[in-house]
Design an enzyme around this catalytic site. Structure first.
Site, PDB file in Angstrom:
ATOM      1  N   HIS A 170       0.983  -1.158  -0.196  1.00  9.05           N
ATOM      2  CA  HIS A 170      -0.081  -0.168   0.144  1.00  9.05           C
ATOM      3  C   HIS A 170       0.946   0.993  -0.212  1.00  9.05           C
ATOM      4  CE1 HIS A 170      -3.694  -2.994   1.243  1.00  9.05           C
ATOM      5  NE2 HIS A 170      -2.474  -3.151   1.582  1.00  9.05           N
ATOM      6  N   SER A 229      14.257  19.811 -17.116  1.00  4.73           N
ATOM      7  CA  SER A 229      13.721  20.971 -17.258  1.00  4.73           C
ATOM      8  C   SER A 229      13.506  21.623 -17.488  1.00  4.73           C
ATOM      9  CB  SER A 229      13.197  20.883 -15.001  1.00  4.73           C
ATOM     10  OG  SER A 229      12.104  22.086 -15.342  1.00  4.73           O
TER      11      SER A 229
END
Length: 394
Positions: free
Chosen positions: A143, A264
């Site tokens: 999880h 970026s």
């Protein structure tokens, strides 16, 4: 598939030149079989091969098709332009799908051969990493939450095993698709002898469809597309794992970052997992293609053409995309940086709470009830690793 995501060798399997040359080989194989049966004059196939072999002009065929609006007729017209009178014996008793479906089986088989050969490189890279990090401790997660310790090598081994299973499925699908048909209209051999089909397909390395209609049954193609999707999803498992590892807060591993690479346009500090994210996106395309292939299975009566338009897109796209994806995945596995020190640091984030199951088991074995032991261990673990009270931040 767009050129950006295509590798030349696989893309060449599906280009117009390869397709039309394959159509000619199928027509000549059928013609040669008819010659042996006495239906067609001897030596005819070789005369056509001598005149048209290697001379096909894809642009001319497409120009003819603009008028005929039928690709096989346009192809046969062009062959007759090149070979003259002998070409009239081609396609005798055949229907278009005899050529199209037989060619599609061969093209798909050639594409799968390349994919299955290349997947070995990905498996080798994963196996090498599994051995390299067999004793590198890291936290296992369920999880997304820290669970119990594992090793990084175990994760690489799991990825290897899933890719291997997917490759086995694809090899089975490659056998399933290796069938053609030269049975004529609606598959009833109305103007052909089954022996002609058997000889021609054998020369092409294919078996005959068990019970053909106008076409080869499309569950075969669906099996291929589903197997491609499952291999793509196995590769996506790798990409998803790397994407999590590369998160700034995790920092356990990251894709290779080459000299001169930019992360970026706005933030020079960025090193983004763009290759893994690209794999994730293409895996979605593969699953969409598989869905379309399943929709193509059920057709009206002895055939309709509703499958055709989708197939002309999904089979080339899926095989080319998968080839590209596994190339990227092999590069990631080979070039990625694994930070064993950060993995060990992350093991300590819960201050030992990850050993809760071992403590629970020891208390139960000492005679304590499971419920009592669970509450005691849970309370101790939560003191070691406090749970933030989210109600205080609202």
């Amino acid at each position: 598939m767009i050129p950006r995501y295509s590798r030349p060798a696989l893309a060449a399997v599906w280009d117009d030149k390869a397709r039309f040359e394959l159509w000619l080989e199928i027509e000549l194989a059928a013609c040669a079989a008819m010659e042996r049966s006495g239906v067609v004059p001897a030596g005819n196939a070789e005369r056509v091969r001598a005149a048209a072999g290697g001379q096909l002009d894809p642009e001319r065929i497409l120009a003819i098709e603009a008028t005929t609006r039928h690709d096989v007729i346009a192809f046969l017209t062009h062959v007759e332009e090149l070979a003259g009178e002998p070409a009239r014996w081609l396609h005798l008793g055949m229907t278009s799908s005899d050529v199209l479906d037989t060619a599609l089986a061969i093209q798909t088989g050639r594409a799968l051969d390349q994919i299955l050969e290349a997947v070995g490189k990905l498996q080798a890279a994963l196996a090498k990493r599994a051995r390299e990090h067999a004793a590198t401790p890291m936290i296992g997660r369920s999880h997304g939450i820290h669970a119990e310790p594992i090793t990084a090598g175990l994760t690489f081994a799991r990825w290897y095993a899933e890719v291997a299973r997917a490759a086995e499925r694809l090899a089975i699908a490659a056998h399933t698709i290796a069938v053609g048909k030269i049975a004529g209209a609606v598959g009833v051999y109305g103007n052909l002898d089954p022996q002609i089909e058997a000889e021609a397909l054998d020369a092409l390395g294919l078996a005959a469809e068990t019970v053909a209609t106008q076409i080869v049954a499309r569950d075969r193609h669906a099996e291929v597309l589903c197997a491609l999707a499952l291999l793509g999803t196995a590769i996506e498992q790798i990409a998803l794992g790397v994407r999590h590892w590369q998160r700034t807060e995790v920092g356990e591993a990251e894709e290779g970052f080459g000299a001169g690479q930019k992360g970026s346009s706005a933030m020079p500090h960025k090193r983004n997992p763009i290759v893994s994210e690209r794999i994730t996106g293409l895996a979605r395309v593969l699953r969409g293609n598989a869905s379309a292939a399943v929709e193509n299975v059920a057709l009206w009566h002895e055939r309709d053409i509703s499958h055709s338009g989708a197939e002309r897109v999904i089979l080339p796209d899926a095989t080319i995309a998968l080839d590209y994806m596994q190339h990227l995945a092999a590069r990631i596995a080979t070039e990625m940086t694994v930070d064993a020190e950060r993995m060990r640091e992350n093991l300590d984030l819960t201050h030992g709470a990850l050993f809760s199951q071992r403590a629970l088991t020891a208390l139960v074995e000492s005679g304590m009830t499971r419920d009592e032991a669970y509450r005691l261990v849970q309370e101790s673990a939560q003191r070691a690793w406090p749970v933030r009270d989210v109600t205080q931040t609202r």
